[in-house]
Design a protein around this motif. Structure first.
Motif, PDB file in Angstrom:
ATOM      1  N   VAL A  28      34.051  43.347  41.437  1.00 44.07           N
ATOM      2  CA  VAL A  28      33.696  42.757  42.723  1.00 44.07           C
ATOM      3  C   VAL A  28      34.235  41.327  42.824  1.00 44.07           C
ATOM      4  O   VAL A  28      34.735  40.912  43.869  1.00 44.07           O
ATOM      5  N   LEU A  29      34.145  40.582  41.731  1.00 45.24           N
ATOM      6  CA  LEU A  29      34.580  39.184  41.721  1.00 45.24           C
ATOM      7  C   LEU A  29      36.081  39.025  41.483  1.00 45.24           C
ATOM      8  O   LEU A  29      36.629  37.940  41.664  1.00 45.24           O
ATOM      9  N   GLY A  30      36.722  40.108  41.063  1.00 50.96           N
ATOM     10  CA  GLY A  30      38.142  40.012  40.747  1.00 50.96           C
ATOM     11  C   GLY A  30      38.391  39.190  39.502  1.00 50.96           C
ATOM     12  O   GLY A  30      39.364  38.441  39.417  1.00 50.96           O
ATOM     13  N   THR A  31      37.494  39.314  38.551  1.00 48.54           N
ATOM     14  CA  THR A  31      37.599  38.543  37.316  1.00 48.54           C
ATOM     15  C   THR A  31      37.424  39.481  36.125  1.00 48.54           C
ATOM     16  O   THR A  31      37.474  40.694  36.273  1.00 48.54           O
ATOM     17  N   THR A  32      37.187  38.922  34.975  1.00 46.24           N
ATOM     18  CA  THR A  32      37.008  39.730  33.771  1.00 46.24           C
ATOM     19  C   THR A  32      35.566  39.656  33.295  1.00 46.24           C
ATOM     20  O   THR A  32      34.850  38.703  33.607  1.00 46.24           O
ATOM     21  N   PRO A  33      35.146  40.639  32.512  1.00 50.17           N
ATOM     22  CA  PRO A  33      33.825  40.548  31.904  1.00 50.17           C
ATOM     23  C   PRO A  33      33.683  39.287  31.043  1.00 50.17           C
ATOM     24  O   PRO A  33      32.600  38.709  30.967  1.00 50.17           O
ATOM     25  N   ALA A  34      34.771  38.844  30.439  1.00 51.77           N
ATOM     26  CA  ALA A  34      34.718  37.624  29.613  1.00 51.77           C
ATOM     27  C   ALA A  34      34.308  36.417  30.448  1.00 51.77           C
ATOM     28  O   ALA A  34      33.558  35.558  29.975  1.00 51.77           O
ATOM     29  N   PHE A  35      34.790  36.341  31.693  1.00 56.94           N
ATOM     30  CA  PHE A  35      34.397  35.236  32.566  1.00 56.94           C
ATOM     31  C   PHE A  35      32.896  35.278  32.811  1.00 56.94           C
ATOM     32  O   PHE A  35      32.225  34.249  32.751  1.00 56.94           O
ATOM     33  N   ALA A  65      28.455  33.095  40.567  1.00 53.55           N
ATOM     34  CA  ALA A  65      29.634  33.257  39.709  1.00 53.55           C
ATOM     35  C   ALA A  65      30.921  33.143  40.528  1.00 53.55           C
ATOM     36  O   ALA A  65      31.920  32.592  40.054  1.00 53.55           O
ATOM     37  N   ALA A  66      30.901  33.646  41.766  1.00 51.23           N
ATOM     38  CA  ALA A  66      32.082  33.561  42.628  1.00 51.23           C
ATOM     39  C   ALA A  66      32.413  32.106  42.941  1.00 51.23           C
ATOM     40  O   ALA A  66      33.587  31.720  42.981  1.00 51.23           O
ATOM     41  N   ARG A  67      31.401  31.294  43.166  1.00 50.99           N
ATOM     42  CA  ARG A  67      31.628  29.863  43.432  1.00 50.99           C
ATOM     43  C   ARG A  67      32.246  29.205  42.202  1.00 50.99           C
ATOM     44  O   ARG A  67      33.185  28.406  42.311  1.00 50.99           O
ATOM     45  N   ALA A  68      31.742  29.534  41.028  1.00 49.36           N
ATOM     46  CA  ALA A  68      32.303  28.985  39.795  1.00 49.36           C
ATOM     47  C   ALA A  68      33.760  29.423  39.647  1.00 49.36           C
ATOM     48  O   ALA A  68      34.626  28.632  39.256  1.00 49.36           O
ATOM     49  N   ARG A  69      34.026  30.666  39.980  1.00 45.30           N
ATOM     50  CA  ARG A  69      35.398  31.172  39.879  1.00 45.30           C
ATOM     51  C   ARG A  69      36.326  30.420  40.824  1.00 45.30           C
ATOM     52  O   ARG A  69      37.467  30.121  40.479  1.00 45.30           O
TER      53      ARG A  69
END
Length: 112
Positions: A28-35, A65-69
């Motif tokens: 959903v965030l377009g990131t990795t589980p590591a993030f 988390a999206a804001r942090a990204r």
């Protein structure tokens, strides 16, 4: 996780219901589980753990988390991004409290 007899459908509108697995949240965030693990380790979000120990995230946590990204994508180190988001949340809370106090003081019959 919800009790066995708790209807899950009633939780679909709950921003704090941990409906997303780590993999789905990362998608959903377009990131990795590591993030997600990193922002969790930084204390920005604390996912609920399922009975099997798997991380589960709420929509509210995904927004945080999206804001942090966003900040990380702009070149901010992840630890600094987490601190910034935390401070932004604290500021929003303080501003909300300030508005509520001002409304209360503006009510008729309130001694100032």
């Amino acid at each position: 996780m919800p009790a066995e007899n708790t209807p899950v459908a009633g939780n679909l509108d709950d921003d704090d219901y941990p409906a997303y697995t780590m993999g789905r949240a990362a998608d959903v965030l377009g990131t990795t589980p590591a993030f997600l693990r990193t922002v969790g380790e930084a204390g920005l979000i604390t996912p609920l753990r399922s009975e099997g120990g798997h991380r589960r995230y709420s929509r509210r946590q995904l927004r945080i988390a999206a804001r942090a990204r966003e900040l990380v994508d702009q070149g901010t180190p992840v630890e600094a991004a987490c601190r910034i988001v935390s401070l932004e949340d604290q500021l929003d809370d303080a501003l909300s409290l300030n508005r509520a106090m001002r409304r209360k003081l503006d009510e008729p019959g309130t001694d100032t």
